[in-house]
Design a protein around this motif. Structure first.
Motif: not given
Length: 218
Positions: A89-96
């Motif tokens: 339910n969150e649109k902020e993700a993390f790549k590396n």
């Protein structure tokens, strides 16, 4: 390589048919094809705001590993040295460890974790495409090539399976009714007797005739 082009209607004999079970989700994906092979999923992928979400377990078919943290409701997805962290339910993700935005967040449906497949795959170098005609999600890695021998196999059923495993390409505007729930609830593939180079696909909306022709797979 081969591509699939839509042609006018012709009469053929029955090959085989499948039925898709009802799902609680308003719009579901009919099937998932990974590198030319259809794979089973524990729950149906869904379409949310024009984006396809698939059960996270589907990633195992691509050599991608994942961990689910139930406390934080987040998935850590890993391939080689790259990692993506997605939270329900969150649109902020993390790549590396760098923040990125996703159009559709992770969702929990029927006790299963569904992730936005295009976002995940493209960050890991895969290609994902959705064929609206049959409601099939096609996933391919960077080294995938169509197996010409399977398309021309002496085993007729093997050749037919290879034919329907190609994405259908068409230039006409598809019917809006294809996007409605249940459009592909029941469907059939019909081949001419002794032939694997053309077939008719029929669903609750209508019938489409497809032919395998030489050319470039776009």
């Amino acid at each position: 390589m081969k591509k699939v082009i839509v042609f006018v209607f012709f009469f053929v004999l029955m090959f085989q048919s499948w039925a898709i079970a009802d799902a609680a989700n308003p719009i579901t994906v009919n099937a998932v094809n990974v590198n030319g092979k259809f794979i089973a999923t524990d729950v149906s992928p869904i379409i949310e705001d024009g984006r396809v979400l698939v059960p996270i377990r589907t990633l195992a078919s691509l050599g991608v590993t994942y961990q689910w943290d139930n406390k934080s409701q987040s998935a850590l997805i890993t391939k080689d040295k790259d990692q993506i962290k997605l939270t329900a339910n969150e649109k902020e993700a993390f790549k590396n460890n760098k923040a990125v935005q996703v159009d559709v967040p992770v969702q929990m449906i029927q006790g299963r974790i569904l992730v936005p497949i295009r976002f995940v795959l493209e960050n890991f170098g895969y290609k994902a495409s959705y064929e609206k005609l049959r409601s099939i999600l096609f996933i391919q890695d960077s080294n995938y090539k169509v197996d010409q021998e399977n398309l021309q196999a002496e085993d007729l059923q093997e050749a037919r399976q290879a034919a329907i495993s190609l994405p259908v390409q068409f230039s006409f505007k598809s019917l809006s009714s294809l996007e409605k729930p249940g459009a592909n609830k029941e469907y059939t593939y019909i081949f001419p007797r002794g032939d694997s180079s053309r077939y008719m696909y029929g669903n609750n909306v209508g019938n489409t005739v497809v032919e395998v022709k030489d050319g470039v797979d776009v």
